[in-house]
Write a protein that holds these residues in place. Structure first.
Motif, PDB file in Angstrom:
ATOM      1  N   THR A  92       0.831  -1.210   0.000  1.00  0.00           N
ATOM      2  CA  THR A  92       0.000   0.000   0.000  1.00  0.00           C
ATOM      3  C   THR A  92       0.862   1.255   0.000  1.00  0.00           C
ATOM      4  O   THR A  92       0.454   2.308  -0.499  1.00  0.00           O
ATOM      5  N   GLY A  93       2.077   1.158   0.540  1.00  0.00           N
ATOM      6  CA  GLY A  93       2.995   2.293   0.485  1.00  0.00           C
ATOM      7  C   GLY A  93       3.470   2.606  -0.919  1.00  0.00           C
ATOM      8  O   GLY A  93       3.881   3.730  -1.208  1.00  0.00           O
ATOM      9  N   LEU A  94       3.412   1.607  -1.798  1.00  0.00           N
ATOM     10  CA  LEU A  94       3.765   1.840  -3.206  1.00  0.00           C
ATOM     11  C   LEU A  94       2.647   2.557  -3.955  1.00  0.00           C
ATOM     12  O   LEU A  94       2.877   3.116  -5.028  1.00  0.00           O
ATOM     13  N   ILE A  95       1.451   2.534  -3.373  1.00  0.00           N
ATOM     14  CA  ILE A  95       0.270   3.135  -4.003  1.00  0.00           C
ATOM     15  C   ILE A  95      -0.068   4.478  -3.356  1.00  0.00           C
ATOM     16  O   ILE A  95      -0.197   5.499  -4.014  1.00  0.00           O
ATOM     17  N   ASN A 140       2.205  -6.195   4.169  1.00  0.00           N
ATOM     18  CA  ASN A 140       1.236  -6.660   3.169  1.00  0.00           C
ATOM     19  C   ASN A 140       1.858  -6.952   1.810  1.00  0.00           C
ATOM     20  O   ASN A 140       1.209  -7.552   0.951  1.00  0.00           O
ATOM     21  N   LEU A 141       3.113  -6.561   1.619  1.00  0.00           N
ATOM     22  CA  LEU A 141       3.775  -6.947   0.372  1.00  0.00           C
ATOM     23  C   LEU A 141       3.956  -8.471   0.294  1.00  0.00           C
ATOM     24  O   LEU A 141       4.025  -9.035  -0.796  1.00  0.00           O
ATOM     25  N   ASP A 142       3.991  -9.128   1.449  1.00  0.00           N
ATOM     26  CA  ASP A 142       4.189 -10.578   1.487  1.00  0.00           C
ATOM     27  C   ASP A 142       3.054 -11.326   0.792  1.00  0.00           C
ATOM     28  O   ASP A 142       3.281 -12.397   0.226  1.00  0.00           O
ATOM     29  N   TRP A 143       1.827 -10.804   0.843  1.00  0.00           N
ATOM     30  CA  TRP A 143       0.730 -11.513   0.195  1.00  0.00           C
ATOM     31  C   TRP A 143       0.231 -10.846  -1.091  1.00  0.00           C
ATOM     32  O   TRP A 143      -0.484 -11.464  -1.864  1.00  0.00           O
ATOM     33  N   THR A 144       0.618  -9.600  -1.326  1.00  0.00           N
ATOM     34  CA  THR A 144       0.196  -8.979  -2.586  1.00  0.00           C
ATOM     35  C   THR A 144       1.207  -9.214  -3.713  1.00  0.00           C
ATOM     36  O   THR A 144       0.814  -9.366  -4.869  1.00  0.00           O
ATOM     37  N   ALA A 145       2.497  -9.235  -3.389  1.00  0.00           N
ATOM     38  CA  ALA A 145       3.513  -9.400  -4.431  1.00  0.00           C
ATOM     39  C   ALA A 145       3.346 -10.687  -5.241  1.00  0.00           C
ATOM     40  O   ALA A 145       3.502 -10.671  -6.468  1.00  0.00           O
ATOM     41  N   SER A 187      -8.025   2.388  -6.247  1.00  0.00           N
ATOM     42  CA  SER A 187      -7.954   0.968  -5.879  1.00  0.00           C
ATOM     43  C   SER A 187      -7.409   0.741  -4.477  1.00  0.00           C
ATOM     44  O   SER A 187      -7.408  -0.397  -4.003  1.00  0.00           O
ATOM     45  N   TYR A 188      -6.965   1.807  -3.819  1.00  0.00           N
ATOM     46  CA  TYR A 188      -6.333   1.637  -2.505  1.00  0.00           C
ATOM     47  C   TYR A 188      -7.260   0.924  -1.527  1.00  0.00           C
ATOM     48  O   TYR A 188      -6.826   0.047  -0.779  1.00  0.00           O
ATOM     49  N   GLN A 189      -8.513   1.292  -1.522  1.00  0.00           N
ATOM     50  CA  GLN A 189      -9.437   0.691  -0.557  1.00  0.00           C
ATOM     51  C   GLN A 189      -9.604  -0.810  -0.779  1.00  0.00           C
ATOM     52  O   GLN A 189      -9.870  -1.562   0.163  1.00  0.00           O
ATOM     53  N   MET A 194      -8.328  -6.159   1.328  1.00  0.00           N
ATOM     54  CA  MET A 194      -7.672  -7.457   1.190  1.00  0.00           C
ATOM     55  C   MET A 194      -6.743  -7.732   2.371  1.00  0.00           C
ATOM     56  O   MET A 194      -6.603  -8.881   2.818  1.00  0.00           O
ATOM     57  N   ASP A 195      -6.098  -6.690   2.889  1.00  0.00           N
ATOM     58  CA  ASP A 195      -5.238  -6.870   4.065  1.00  0.00           C
ATOM     59  C   ASP A 195      -6.030  -7.470   5.225  1.00  0.00           C
ATOM     60  O   ASP A 195      -5.575  -8.417   5.878  1.00  0.00           O
ATOM     61  N   TYR A 196      -7.176  -6.887   5.502  1.00  0.00           N
ATOM     62  CA  TYR A 196      -7.995  -7.363   6.621  1.00  0.00           C
ATOM     63  C   TYR A 196      -8.410  -8.822   6.382  1.00  0.00           C
ATOM     64  O   TYR A 196      -8.327  -9.659   7.296  1.00  0.00           O
ATOM     65  N   LEU A 197      -8.811  -9.146   5.165  1.00  0.00           N
ATOM     66  CA  LEU A 197      -9.201 -10.518   4.841  1.00  0.00           C
ATOM     67  C   LEU A 197      -8.032 -11.476   5.072  1.00  0.00           C
ATOM     68  O   LEU A 197      -8.212 -12.566   5.656  1.00  0.00           O
ATOM     69  N   GLN A 198      -6.835 -11.089   4.626  1.00  0.00           N
ATOM     70  CA  GLN A 198      -5.669 -11.959   4.790  1.00  0.00           C
ATOM     71  C   GLN A 198      -5.338 -12.157   6.264  1.00  0.00           C
ATOM     72  O   GLN A 198      -5.034 -13.280   6.704  1.00  0.00           O
ATOM     73  N   LEU A 199      -5.406 -11.096   7.044  1.00  0.00           N
ATOM     74  CA  LEU A 199      -5.093 -11.200   8.463  1.00  0.00           C
ATOM     75  C   LEU A 199      -6.177 -11.975   9.208  1.00  0.00           C
ATOM     76  O   LEU A 199      -5.882 -12.668  10.202  1.00  0.00           O
ATOM     77  N   PHE A 200      -7.406 -11.875   8.753  1.00  0.00           N
ATOM     78  CA  PHE A 200      -8.482 -12.686   9.322  1.00  0.00           C
ATOM     79  C   PHE A 200      -8.203 -14.168   9.086  1.00  0.00           C
ATOM     80  O   PHE A 200      -8.350 -15.005   9.992  1.00  0.00           O
TER      81      PHE A 200
END
Length: 439
Positions: A92-95, A140-145, A187-189, A194-200
Motif C-alpha cells: 500500500t505504500g507503493l500506491i 502486506n507486500l508478502d501476500w500482494t507481491a 484501488s487503494y481501498q 484485502m489486508d484485513y481478509l488476509q489477516l483474518f
C-alpha cells in the motif's frame, strides 16, 4: 530489538483500573469517534483475547503525531490482553491512500522498502513482543507481491461495487475536484480490504483500528470479510485531533512533528507539548499518556486554579517525550532548558541536545582569533556597536556560557568552548545567541 530502557518503560505501562473495561476507558479518553456495532465491540473487548491490527504506510521516513495516536491506542488494547498486529504497508505504500487535495507522488520500490524497515522499528518500540499478548509485525507486500493482476481482479475485485466505492468521503471529494483521482489511488481501498481478509484468515484478526478519516478504507475490509467469509468483524476509528483555536494539531510552524529525533529533535518535541494551550492540554493528556483518570482530573483542576504554573503542560511534555524518546533524552531536554538561562551546567549537555536547544536562537560564526567579549556581543547581534557592548559589560549584563564577564577586555579561549566550538553569549537575563567558532 528493544533497549533495556524501552522494555522497562513498556513493562511499567498500564490501563486505568477504575474503568469497568477497556472500551469504557477508550471512550473516556476520546478515542472512539466511529465504530461498527458498539455494544458488540464492548463485549468483544471485555471477553477472551482477540487479535487486532492497525496499518501504517511508509509514505515518509518516519511516523508522526497522528500515527502516535494509533500506536498508543494499540498499546492500550494490548494491555487489556489482546494481541496486536502491526502492519507496515510495503504494498500500500507503493500506491498511497488518496489525500483530500491531490495525487501522491509515487516513491520508488527501493525507497518504500527502506522506509518499511524504519517504520517497523518505530512501531515496534511501542508494543511488547513477549508474553501471551505478544505483538507481531506484518508486511502486506508478502501476500500482494505473489498475486497476479488477474487473480487480484477475480478473487478480490469482484466483491467491490464501484457505486459504493465512489461514495467513500475522500474518493467523492477527489472526484469532485479539478485534480480527479487515478485508478491507482481509487484501488487503494481494495488493497486495504484485502489486508484485513488476509489477516483474518492467517491470524483470526477480528478488529481493525485507525483514524476516522480512514473509515471508508476500514469498512472496505469488514464488508469484504462479510461477503467472502460470511462472518462479521469489527473496526473503529479515532477522531481527528484539532486544536481548540481551529488550527491543525501535530504541526509546529507548518512542519509536522515527527517521531524520528533526526527529523524533530527531542528538545523541539518537548517544547511542542510544553506550548499546548490550556484549552487543549487535558484532552492531550487523555490521548497521549497512560495517566489515570484521577491524575488527569487533578491536573485539570490545576489548569483551572493555577494556569500560570503550567503544571499540566509540564507533565504532558515529560510523559510524551519520555514515551517517544526515552527518559534520559527527556531529562537532558529539561536540563538544557534550565541551563540556557543559568539554572544548570551547559558543559553537561551533549552536543545534540545543545544544538537542538539553541537552534532557534540568533547565531553567528566567528574566527578563533576574534573571541573578545566585545567582538562576540557585536558579532552575535546582541549589541549594535563596540561601545554598546562595552557598556553591557560594565553594567554587569554580559555572560558567556552563563559566566558573567566583568572585564571588557577579556578574550575567551579554547577551554571555554562547548564541545570544542560553541559559545553561548547572553545579554541580561533573556537575550541569547549561539556563536560557533570556525577553525
Amino acid at each position: 530489538m528493544l533497549s533495556s530502557e524501552q522494555n522497562r518503560a513498556i513493562a511499567e505501562q498500564s490501563n486505568d483500573p477504575s474503568f469497568p473495561n477497556i472500551w469504557q476507558e477508550l471512550k473516556w479518553r476520546g478515542l472512539v469517534h466511529v465504530s461498527t456495532d458498539e455494544s458488540e465491540l464492548e463485549e468483544l473487548l471485555a471477553g477472551e483475547p482477540i487479535t487486532y491490527y492497525c496499518g501504517f504506510d511508509p509514505t515518509a521516513p518516519s511516523l508522526h503525531l497522528g500515527n502516535l495516536v494509533q500506536l498508543l491506542n494499540m498499546r492500550r488494547l494490548q494491555l487489556a490482553g489482546h494481541r496486536p498486529l502491526g502492519l507496515v504497508g510495503g504494498s500500500t505504500g507503493l500506491i498511497g491512500d488518496p489525500r483530500q487535495t491531490a495525487e501522491r507522488v509515487l516513491n520508488t520500490p527501493e525507497t518504500v522498502n527502506e522506509w518499511v524497515n524504519i517504520l517497523q522499528g518505530q512501531v515496534g518500540r511501542f508494543l511488547s513482543f513477549e508474553g501471551p499478548s505478544a505483538a507481531r509485525m506484518v508486511n502486506n507486500l508478502d501476500w500482494t507481491a505473489p498475486m497476479s493482476a488477474i487473480d487480484f481482479l477475480r478473487e478480490i475485485g469482484k466483491h467491490f461495487r464501484v457505486g459504493t466505492m465512489i461514495k467513500k468521503d475522500i474518493v467523492a471529494a477527489r472526484l469532485n475536484s479539478d485534480e480527479g483521482i487515478s485508478y491507482t489511488e481509487f484501488s487503494y481501498q481494495i488493497l486495504q480490504g484485502m489486508d484485513y481478509l488476509q489477516l483474518f484468515r492467517d491470524y483470526g484478526c477480528v478488529l481493525q483500528t485507525g483514524g476516522s478519516d480512514q473509515w471508508g478504507n476500514l469498512t472496505s475490509g469488514t464488508d469484504l470479510i462479510r461477503k467472502v467469509e460470511g462472518t462479521s468483524v469489527h473496526a473503529y476509528g479515532t477522531p481527528l485531533i484539532t486544536n481548540s483555536d481551529g488550527t491543525k494539531f501535530g504541526k509546529s510552524e507548518g512542519n509536522a512533528i515527527w517521531l524520528d529525533p533526526a527529523m524533530c529533535s527531542a528538545y523541539a518535541f518537548y517544547q511542542f507539548w510544553l506550548n499546548t494551550a490550556d484549552a487543549d492540554v487535558v484532552d492531550r493528556l487523555k490521548v497521549f499518556t497512560f495517566m489515570t483518570r484521577e491524575r488527569i482530573e487533578a491536573l485539570a483542576a490545576a489548569v483551572a486554579e493555577r494556569p500560570f504554573a503550567r503544571e499540566a503542560q509540564r507533565a504532558l511534555a515529560y510523559e510524551v517525550t519520555t514515551l517517544v524518546h526515552g527518559q534520559r533524552a527527556t531529562e537532558n531536554v529539561i536540563a538544557a532548558s534550565g541551563a540556557l538561562f543559568g539554572q544548570g551546567a551547559l558543559e553537561d549537555l551533549d552536543e545534540v541536545t545543545l544544538k537542538a536547544a539553541t537552534a532557534e536562537l540568533p547565531g553567528a560564526t566567528v574566527a578563533s582569533d576574534a573571541l573578545g567579549i566585545v567582538d562576540l556581543l557585536v558579532a552575535s547581534g546582541l549589541s549594535d556597536s563596540k561601545s554598546a557592548a562595552r557598556r553591557v559589560v560594565s553594567e554587569g549584563g554580559a555572560y558567556v556560557n552563563n559566566r558573567k564577564i566583568a572585564d571588557a577586555g577579556e578574550v575567551l579561549g579554547s577551554n571555554d568552548l562547548l564541545h570544542g566550538r560553541y559559545l553561548l553569549v547572553r545579554r541580561g537575563k533573556k537575550h541569547l545567541a549561539m556563536v560557533e567558532v570556525a577553525g
